[in-house]
Write a protein that holds these residues in place. Structure first.
Motif, mmCIF file in Angstrom:
data_model
loop_
_atom_site.group_PDB
_atom_site.id
_atom_site.type_symbol
_atom_site.label_atom_id
_atom_site.label_comp_id
_atom_site.label_asym_id
_atom_site.label_seq_id
_atom_site.Cartn_x
_atom_site.Cartn_y
_atom_site.Cartn_z
ATOM 1 N N ASN A 80 0.985 -1.252 -0.148
ATOM 2 C CA ASN A 80 0.116 -0.062 -0.098
ATOM 3 C C ASN A 80 0.805 1.290 0.141
ATOM 4 O O ASN A 80 0.398 2.253 -0.438
ATOM 5 N N SER A 81 1.986 1.348 0.640
ATOM 6 C CA SER A 81 2.567 2.550 0.789
ATOM 7 C C SER A 81 4.120 2.348 0.499
ATOM 8 O O SER A 81 4.776 0.967 0.562
ATOM 9 N N GLY A 82 4.831 3.287 0.204
ATOM 10 C CA GLY A 82 6.289 3.233 0.092
ATOM 11 C C GLY A 82 7.183 2.639 1.165
ATOM 12 O O GLY A 82 8.137 1.638 1.007
ATOM 13 N N ALA A 83 6.736 2.715 2.355
ATOM 14 C CA ALA A 83 7.534 2.435 3.473
ATOM 15 C C ALA A 83 7.216 0.842 3.629
ATOM 16 O O ALA A 83 8.142 0.087 3.959
ATOM 17 N N GLU A 84 5.858 0.366 3.401
ATOM 18 C CA GLU A 84 5.571 -1.006 3.378
ATOM 19 C C GLU A 84 6.539 -1.679 2.254
ATOM 20 O O GLU A 84 7.053 -2.827 2.653
ATOM 21 N N ALA A 85 6.548 -1.105 1.068
ATOM 22 C CA ALA A 85 7.399 -1.820 0.107
ATOM 23 C C ALA A 85 8.911 -1.896 0.731
ATOM 24 O O ALA A 85 9.657 -2.849 0.524
ATOM 25 N N VAL A 86 9.479 -0.755 1.339
ATOM 26 C CA VAL A 86 10.882 -1.039 1.868
ATOM 27 C C VAL A 86 10.918 -2.039 2.837
ATOM 28 O O VAL A 86 11.896 -2.700 2.754
ATOM 29 N N GLU A 87 9.968 -2.113 3.972
ATOM 30 C CA GLU A 87 10.066 -3.270 4.608
ATOM 31 C C GLU A 87 9.908 -4.512 4.110
ATOM 32 O O GLU A 87 10.749 -5.504 4.580
ATOM 33 N N ALA B 237 19.259 9.944 3.719
ATOM 34 C CA ALA B 237 18.179 8.928 3.256
ATOM 35 C C ALA B 237 16.739 9.062 3.914
ATOM 36 O O ALA B 237 16.824 9.492 4.925
ATOM 37 N N TYR B 238 15.860 8.876 2.971
ATOM 38 C CA TYR B 238 14.339 8.953 3.474
ATOM 39 C C TYR B 238 13.701 7.395 3.029
ATOM 40 O O TYR B 238 13.735 7.246 1.871
ATOM 41 N N HIS B 239 13.182 6.662 4.064
ATOM 42 C CA HIS B 239 12.771 5.491 3.555
ATOM 43 C C HIS B 239 11.277 5.178 4.060
ATOM 44 O O HIS B 239 10.679 4.208 3.858
ATOM 45 N N GLY B 240 10.772 6.265 4.993
ATOM 46 C CA GLY B 240 9.340 6.041 5.467
ATOM 47 C C GLY B 240 9.291 6.425 6.931
ATOM 48 O O GLY B 240 10.382 6.696 7.668
ATOM 49 N N ARG B 241 7.997 6.012 7.413
ATOM 50 C CA ARG B 241 7.680 6.590 8.906
ATOM 51 C C ARG B 241 7.351 5.375 9.677
ATOM 52 O O ARG B 241 6.889 5.608 10.924
ATOM 53 N N ILE C 281 19.395 1.992 -1.186
ATOM 54 C CA ILE C 281 19.914 3.336 -1.534
ATOM 55 C C ILE C 281 18.518 4.103 -2.420
ATOM 56 O O ILE C 281 17.982 3.195 -3.399
ATOM 57 N N GLU C 282 18.316 5.028 -2.388
ATOM 58 C CA GLU C 282 17.582 5.937 -3.287
ATOM 59 C C GLU C 282 18.810 6.504 -4.475
ATOM 60 O O GLU C 282 19.439 7.184 -4.487
ATOM 61 N N PRO C 283 18.271 5.911 -5.752
ATOM 62 C CA PRO C 283 19.281 6.156 -6.851
ATOM 63 C C PRO C 283 19.363 7.819 -6.966
ATOM 64 O O PRO C 283 20.345 8.387 -7.290
ATOM 65 N N GLY D 10 15.377 11.581 -2.246
ATOM 66 C CA GLY D 10 14.186 12.647 -2.349
ATOM 67 C C GLY D 10 14.286 13.443 -1.140
ATOM 68 O O GLY D 10 14.769 14.528 -1.127
ATOM 69 N N GLU D 11 13.562 13.123 -0.130
ATOM 70 C CA GLU D 11 13.287 14.252 1.043
ATOM 71 C C GLU D 11 14.648 14.676 1.712
ATOM 72 O O GLU D 11 14.741 15.869 2.158
ATOM 73 N N GLY D 12 15.786 13.720 1.380
ATOM 74 C CA GLY D 12 17.210 14.520 1.865
ATOM 75 C C GLY D 12 17.709 15.348 1.094
ATOM 76 O O GLY D 12 18.782 15.727 1.517
ATOM 77 N N ALA E 217 17.065 -0.992 -4.727
ATOM 78 C CA ALA E 217 16.819 0.547 -5.316
ATOM 79 C C ALA E 217 15.637 1.121 -4.887
ATOM 80 O O ALA E 217 14.590 0.498 -5.003
ATOM 81 N N ASP E 218 15.666 1.948 -3.908
ATOM 82 C CA ASP E 218 14.416 2.645 -3.312
ATOM 83 C C ASP E 218 13.828 3.538 -4.401
ATOM 84 O O ASP E 218 14.395 4.897 -4.268
ATOM 85 N N GLU E 219 13.101 3.087 -5.309
ATOM 86 C CA GLU E 219 12.575 4.088 -6.616
ATOM 87 C C GLU E 219 11.318 4.770 -6.218
ATOM 88 O O GLU E 219 10.835 5.110 -7.351
ATOM 89 N N VAL E 220 10.980 4.737 -4.906
ATOM 90 C CA VAL E 220 9.702 5.185 -4.497
ATOM 91 C C VAL E 220 9.421 6.690 -5.020
ATOM 92 O O VAL E 220 8.365 6.854 -5.713
ATOM 93 N N GLN E 221 10.346 7.581 -4.961
ATOM 94 C CA GLN E 221 9.991 8.884 -5.577
ATOM 95 C C GLN E 221 10.813 8.994 -6.985
ATOM 96 O O GLN E 221 10.108 9.730 -7.729
ATOM 97 N N SER E 222 11.764 8.308 -7.316
ATOM 98 C CA SER E 222 12.610 8.580 -8.298
ATOM 99 C C SER E 222 11.900 7.761 -9.440
ATOM 100 O O SER E 222 12.065 7.986 -10.845
ATOM 101 N N ALA F 268 6.506 2.988 -5.472
ATOM 102 C CA ALA F 268 5.050 3.430 -5.058
ATOM 103 C C ALA F 268 4.760 4.909 -5.707
ATOM 104 O O ALA F 268 4.835 5.019 -6.780
ATOM 105 N N LYS F 269 4.384 5.885 -5.028
ATOM 106 C CA LYS F 269 4.231 7.217 -5.509
ATOM 107 C C LYS F 269 3.876 7.421 -6.761
ATOM 108 O O LYS F 269 2.465 7.281 -6.892
ATOM 109 N N GLY F 270 4.494 7.570 -7.753
ATOM 110 C CA GLY F 270 3.995 7.664 -9.001
ATOM 111 C C GLY F 270 3.347 6.787 -9.843
ATOM 112 O O GLY F 270 2.875 6.690 -10.978
#
Ligand code: PLP
Length: 444
Positions: free
Chosen positions: A122-129, A150-154, A223-225, A228-230, A256-261, A285-287
């Motif tokens: 459902n969410s980027g954080a869940e995907a990273v987990e 890095a930013y990977h979620g909450r 790693i976020e390639p 994002g937030e950082g 590769a955390d491509e949630v934002q990119s 996630a996101k887009g």
């Protein structure tokens, strides 16, 4: 489609939005913040309409989510059709075809020609987990290596993986163990200078893992390639390929955390594509789904299939309405050539931001790729001391003038631009004019 024009009928936020914002205080937990408290009633293309009738230019896409534009006709059609048929069964109970179609698309579109599998969440954080779950399960190793900025979620694990304390981690600990942080290849702030950044950062990172974690204990490097937030930190050429080669050599899963990119944002389908980097697992996630909540982990079949049956899932993961939206979004990206569109918008942004840098010495760095561009503001170009106060002032100026802008960065001094890829170039130029005007007003 909604008239693609910026229109200001009241101050921003207007009286009706102010009323609602007062109501928010007595209904919504104070911890849930709002960047620009205008209450939205409608959105399409590059425009958001608020309750006071103002039309704002959207340079945030709800944080890189509405890549295909709000109210995208294909997405609206697909979602409406799916809602009529059924809204939920739970894929783990009685499955449905759109889930398979999304996984097939992800397997085909993500970097690398190898055999892949996907799982939806459902969410980027869940995907990273879940990427961490898969990597640990498949390797039998505990440690996860993450980067500065890095930013990977909450969620608890992803908070631990996220770098920035305030506001994301402050007083929310203790965090999950076996998360190790190493320096990020951040060209603008690399002590040895941008030319040496790739090589030196790779040496520092691999040495730290070797001495402080141990390769044989390391399940994954996440790693976020492009971060994002950082702060939209773009690692220098060579860093990601070097990291991928090192991971391969040591049997470490590269995530590769491509949630934002991901999903056309950077002018390629995925930011990894730029240097031909092939990660073992990709989180998205996101887009992905035009605003519907959907996320995924996609990766090497032997890793993904290592997990026992029933080991991955969730009640809502891969909800059929979200899957329909994703399929329509991906179809739009393919049919409308959105990677190319992102490059074009990126060229406009880069030209305008470079112009700003020539006019204002407070612009220390302009960076990014495609429609994921940023500028970093500093007090002084020599010391590179971050200027979060100026960043906030310019941001406020843009908001008051009817442009939805976002900031980011560990020091809160980075302006990031994430327009929907369907925005008109005239509207983007107008937003850049507003930015310039707000900048001039803020520096007095
Ligand atoms: C936003 C983001 C996340 C978290 O996604 P949520 O959907 O907010 O949980 C994870 N990683 C990156 C790179 C992100 O930008």
């Amino acid at each position: 489609m909604l008239d693609q024009q910026r229109i200001l009928r009241t101050p921003v936020p207007g009286p009706r939005s102010r009323e609602l914002q007062a109501r928010k205080a007595s209904a919504v937990a104070a911890g849930v913040g709002t960047t620009l408290p205008v209450y939205v009633t409608q959105g399409a293309g590059g425009i958001l309409v608020d309750v006071d009738g103002n039309q704002l230019i959207d340079l945030g896409s709800g944080i890189a989510v509405t890549t295909v534009g709000n109210g995208n006709p294909r997405v609206v059609e697909a979602v409406t059709e799916q809602v009529r048929r059924f809204t939920h069964t739970c894929f783990m109970v009685t499955p449905y075809e759109p889930y398979l179609e999304v996984c097939e698309k992800l397997n085909a579109l993500t970097p690398g020609e190898h055999e892949k599998r996907s799982a939806l969440f459902n969410s980027g954080a869940e995907a990273v987990e879940n990427a961490v779950k898969v990597a640990r399960h498949a390797t039998g190793r505990p440690a996860v290596v993450v980067f500065e900025h890095a930013y990977h979620g909450r969620t608890n694990l992803t908070m631990g993986m996220t770098a920035k304390a305030m506001p994301y981690k402050h007083r929310f600990g203790p965090f999950a163990p076996e998360v190790y942080r190493v320096p990020m290849a951040y060209p603008y702030r690399w002590p040895g200078g941008p030319e040496r950044c790739a090589e030196e950062a790779l040496a520092v990172v691999t040495d730290l893992i070797h001495t402080q974690v141990g390769e044989e204990n390391t399940a994954a490097v996440v790693i976020e390639p492009i971060q994002g937030e950082g702060g939209f930190v773009v690692p220098p050429e060579g860093f990601l390929p070097g990291l991928a080669a090192w991971c391969r050599e040591h049997g470490v899963v590269l995530v590769a955390d491509e949630v934002q990119s991901g999903f056309c944002r950077t002018g390629d389908w995925f930011a990894c594509d730029h240097e031909g980097v092939v990660p073992d697992l990709v989180t998205t996630a996101k887009g992905i789904a035009g605003g519907m909540p959907l996320a995924a982990v996609t990766g090497r079949a032997e890793l993904m299939d290592a997990v026992h049956g029933g080991g991955l899932g969730g009640t809502y993961g891969g909800n059929p309405v979200a899957c329909a939206a994703a399929l329509a979004s991906i179809e739009t990206m393919e049919a409308d050539g959105l990677p190319t569109r992102a490059r074009r918008l990126g060229a406009v942004l880069e030209e305008r931001l470079t112009g700003l840098a020539a006019r204002f010495p407070q612009v220390g760095d302009v960076r990014g790729r495609g429609a994921m561009m940023a500028m970093e503001l500093v007090v002084d170009r020599e010391t590179k001391e971050p200027d979060p106060a100026l960043t906030a002032a310019v941001n406020r100026g843009c908001h008051e003038r009817g442009v939805v802008t976002l900031t980011c960065g560990t020091y809160g001094n980075v302006f990031r631009f994430l327009p929907p890829l369907t925005i008109g170039e005239d509207l983007l130029h107008e937003a850049m004019d507003v930015l310039e005007e707000s900048f001039a007003a803020a520096v007095g």
